[in-house]
Design a protein around this motif. Structure first.
Motif, PDB file in Angstrom:
ATOM      1  N   ALA A 129      25.256 -38.608  -6.949  1.00 41.46           N
ATOM      2  CA  ALA A 129      23.919 -38.191  -7.372  1.00 41.46           C
ATOM      3  C   ALA A 129      23.206 -39.336  -8.081  1.00 41.46           C
ATOM      4  N   ALA A 130      23.962 -40.172  -8.776  1.00 42.30           N
ATOM      5  CA  ALA A 130      23.368 -41.335  -9.441  1.00 42.30           C
ATOM      6  C   ALA A 130      22.760 -42.279  -8.412  1.00 42.30           C
ATOM      7  N   ALA A 131      23.439 -42.464  -7.281  1.00 39.07           N
ATOM      8  CA  ALA A 131      22.900 -43.322  -6.221  1.00 39.07           C
ATOM      9  C   ALA A 131      21.652 -42.705  -5.611  1.00 39.07           C
ATOM     10  N   LEU A 132      21.655 -41.392  -5.452  1.00 37.72           N
ATOM     11  CA  LEU A 132      20.474 -40.695  -4.936  1.00 37.72           C
ATOM     12  C   LEU A 132      19.273 -40.924  -5.847  1.00 37.72           C
ATOM     13  N   ALA A 133      19.473 -40.718  -7.140  1.00 34.71           N
ATOM     14  CA  ALA A 133      18.377 -40.899  -8.094  1.00 34.71           C
ATOM     15  C   ALA A 133      17.851 -42.330  -8.055  1.00 34.71           C
ATOM     16  N   ARG A 134      18.761 -43.297  -8.014  1.00 35.94           N
ATOM     17  CA  ARG A 134      18.356 -44.706  -7.984  1.00 35.94           C
ATOM     18  C   ARG A 134      17.580 -45.019  -6.709  1.00 35.94           C
ATOM     19  N   LEU A 135      18.033 -44.466  -5.582  1.00 39.44           N
ATOM     20  CA  LEU A 135      17.398 -44.770  -4.295  1.00 39.44           C
ATOM     21  C   LEU A 135      15.965 -44.259  -4.236  1.00 39.44           C
ATOM     22  N   VAL A 136      15.767 -43.005  -4.651  1.00 37.28           N
ATOM     23  CA  VAL A 136      14.418 -42.434  -4.508  1.00 37.28           C
ATOM     24  C   VAL A 136      13.476 -42.911  -5.616  1.00 37.28           C
ATOM     25  N   GLU A 137      14.030 -43.350  -6.741  1.00 39.62           N
ATOM     26  CA  GLU A 137      13.183 -43.850  -7.828  1.00 39.62           C
ATOM     27  C   GLU A 137      12.702 -45.280  -7.583  1.00 39.62           C
ATOM     28  N   LEU A 138      13.565 -46.109  -7.003  1.00 36.89           N
ATOM     29  CA  LEU A 138      13.267 -47.536  -6.910  1.00 36.89           C
ATOM     30  C   LEU A 138      12.830 -47.986  -5.525  1.00 36.89           C
ATOM     31  N   TYR A 139      13.003 -47.125  -4.534  1.00 33.62           N
ATOM     32  CA  TYR A 139      12.676 -47.515  -3.163  1.00 33.62           C
ATOM     33  C   TYR A 139      11.742 -46.488  -2.534  1.00 33.62           C
ATOM     34  N   ALA A 140      10.996 -46.931  -1.537  1.00 37.58           N
ATOM     35  CA  ALA A 140      10.103 -46.025  -0.806  1.00 37.58           C
ATOM     36  C   ALA A 140      10.924 -45.287   0.250  1.00 37.58           C
ATOM     37  N   VAL A 141      11.714 -44.329  -0.224  1.00 32.00           N
ATOM     38  CA  VAL A 141      12.586 -43.537   0.637  1.00 32.00           C
ATOM     39  C   VAL A 141      12.285 -42.066   0.385  1.00 32.00           C
ATOM     40  N   LYS A 142      12.091 -41.309   1.455  1.00 28.27           N
ATOM     41  CA  LYS A 142      11.787 -39.890   1.320  1.00 28.27           C
ATOM     42  C   LYS A 142      13.024 -39.123   0.857  1.00 28.27           C
ATOM     43  N   ARG A 143      12.849 -38.317  -0.190  1.00 25.08           N
ATOM     44  CA  ARG A 143      13.980 -37.560  -0.743  1.00 25.08           C
ATOM     45  C   ARG A 143      14.626 -36.660   0.291  1.00 25.08           C
ATOM     46  N   GLU A 144      13.821 -36.085   1.190  1.00 24.21           N
ATOM     47  CA  GLU A 144      14.356 -35.090   2.123  1.00 24.21           C
ATOM     48  C   GLU A 144      15.312 -35.678   3.165  1.00 24.21           C
ATOM     49  N   VAL A 145      15.311 -37.003   3.350  1.00 24.63           N
ATOM     50  CA  VAL A 145      16.234 -37.584   4.334  1.00 24.63           C
ATOM     51  C   VAL A 145      17.557 -38.015   3.698  1.00 24.63           C
ATOM     52  N   VAL A 146      17.676 -37.884   2.386  1.00 28.63           N
ATOM     53  CA  VAL A 146      18.866 -38.379   1.685  1.00 28.63           C
ATOM     54  C   VAL A 146      19.841 -37.235   1.402  1.00 28.63           C
ATOM     55  N   GLN A 147      21.108 -37.453   1.737  1.00 28.29           N
ATOM     56  CA  GLN A 147      22.167 -36.489   1.474  1.00 28.29           C
ATOM     57  C   GLN A 147      23.271 -37.171   0.655  1.00 28.29           C
ATOM     58  N   VAL A 148      23.906 -36.392  -0.235  1.00 30.35           N
ATOM     59  CA  VAL A 148      25.028 -36.910  -1.013  1.00 30.35           C
ATOM     60  C   VAL A 148      26.334 -36.428  -0.378  1.00 30.35           C
ATOM     61  N   VAL A 149      27.166 -37.359   0.025  1.00 23.03           N
ATOM     62  CA  VAL A 149      28.532 -37.063   0.467  1.00 23.03           C
ATOM     63  C   VAL A 149      29.441 -37.918  -0.404  1.00 23.03           C
ATOM     64  N   PRO A 150      30.330 -37.317  -1.177  1.00 26.86           N
ATOM     65  CA  PRO A 150      31.086 -38.104  -2.162  1.00 26.86           C
ATOM     66  C   PRO A 150      32.010 -39.131  -1.534  1.00 26.86           C
ATOM     67  N   HIS A 151      32.321 -40.136  -2.316  1.00 23.22           N
ATOM     68  CA  HIS A 151      33.320 -41.145  -1.946  1.00 23.22           C
ATOM     69  C   HIS A 151      34.647 -40.423  -1.732  1.00 23.22           C
ATOM     70  N   GLY A 152      35.312 -40.686  -0.618  1.00 22.07           N
ATOM     71  CA  GLY A 152      36.579 -40.012  -0.334  1.00 22.07           C
ATOM     72  C   GLY A 152      37.766 -40.704  -0.976  1.00 22.07           C
ATOM     73  N   ALA A 153      38.877 -39.978  -1.018  1.00 23.22           N
ATOM     74  CA  ALA A 153      40.125 -40.524  -1.560  1.00 23.22           C
ATOM     75  C   ALA A 153      41.289 -39.727  -0.991  1.00 23.22           C
TER      76      ALA A 153
END
Length: 269
Positions: free
Chosen positions: A20-44
């Motif tokens: 979610a931190a990456a999502l917030a950074r992406l839409v705040e600092l870049y011209a990227v539409k929020r609706e195209v962004v999905q969060v899928v966690p880092h796997g392990a």
């Protein structure tokens, strides 16, 4: 870099970020539409031992930091915290063992050799904790490394970075059901806020020592952190992450077909 990211995002049907931190950074600092962004966690790889009960402090506990070594890792803060931990309650024995597992980052090695590791060893010696700090710079295959993480009592991430939005090491620690002490970098704030560890200020070895002391001497707190980490681990498994990607791909294809059908219909009309 900003222009490239924005260009890629504009061309993509979906953009995946791992927190979610990456999502917030992406839409705040870049011209990227929020609706195209999905969060899928880092796997392990799920790395849960059969018994997640807190380990008794009557034996020597293990605090673990691992990964390719570089100055951003803040290992010296962990060593200073270990010395402070000994002074915090001198009658508390035995002193925990701090294991620093990982080879020096190749770029660091090329630029300055083993100077950073040697400075860490010198710091441990000057603080009188050399016998409690293990530097393991051997290569570990996956089963060996998973075992080291699983056997740790606490994973310590004293990172100096204030910007890190994804940490694979953090996810792998939680996937092993291990309590974590970490500085307040964005991904740690996101994941540890659920109770699987303790957040500490940056560059503050006294705060690290206090957090380690709490987890090592409060069985109820350690048990709670391990239990929360155990629950979080399920969503990080590669199986769970793979299902998320399959579902996402299916949804993207479905939307693509709908667009195609509408385009054909419009052309026909």
């Amino acid at each position: 870099q900003k222009r490239i990211i924005e260009h890629l995002a504009a061309a993509a049907a979906c953009v995946v970020v791992q927190s979610a931190a990456a999502l917030a950074r992406l839409v705040e600092l870049y011209a990227v539409k929020r609706e195209v962004v999905q969060v899928v966690p880092h796997g392990a790889t799920l790395n849960l031992a059969g018994d997640q009960a807190p380990r008794p402090y009557s034996r020597q506990a293990t605090i673990l930091t691992w990964g390719l070594l570089g100055r951003a890792k803040g290992i010296e803060l962990g060593i200073e915290a270990l010395a402070l931990l000994r002074a915090l309650e001198p009658t508390l024995e035995p002193t925990p063992r701090y294991s620093v597992v990982g080879q020096t980052h190749p770029r660091v090695l090329a630029a300055e050799g083993e100077r950073y590791r040697e400075s860490l060893q010198a710091t441990a010696a000057s603080l009188g904790v050399s016998s409690y700090v293990e530097f393991d710079n051997a290569y570990h295959d996956t089963p060996s490394l998973l075992r080291r993480v699983r056997e740790a009592d606490i994973v310590l991430l004293p990172y100096r970075s204030r910007e890190q939005v994804v940490s694979g090491v953090l996810v792998e620690a939680l996937a092993a059901g291990r309590p974590v002490v970490a500085t307040r970098f964005p991904h740690a704030q996101e994941l540890l806020s659920e109770g699987s560890g303790i957040l500490v200020p940056h560059d503050d070895p006294a705060a690290i020592a206090a957090a380690l002391h709490r987890l090592l001497t409060d069985p109820a707190l350690a048990a709670h952190a391990a239990a929360v980490a155990w629950m979080q681990a399920q969503s990080f498994s590669w199986d769970a992450v793979g299902v998320r990607y399959v579902d996402l791909a299916v949804e993207v294809l479905r939307r693509s077909r709908e667009v195609t059908v509408r385009a054909i219909s419009a052309t026909t009309v």
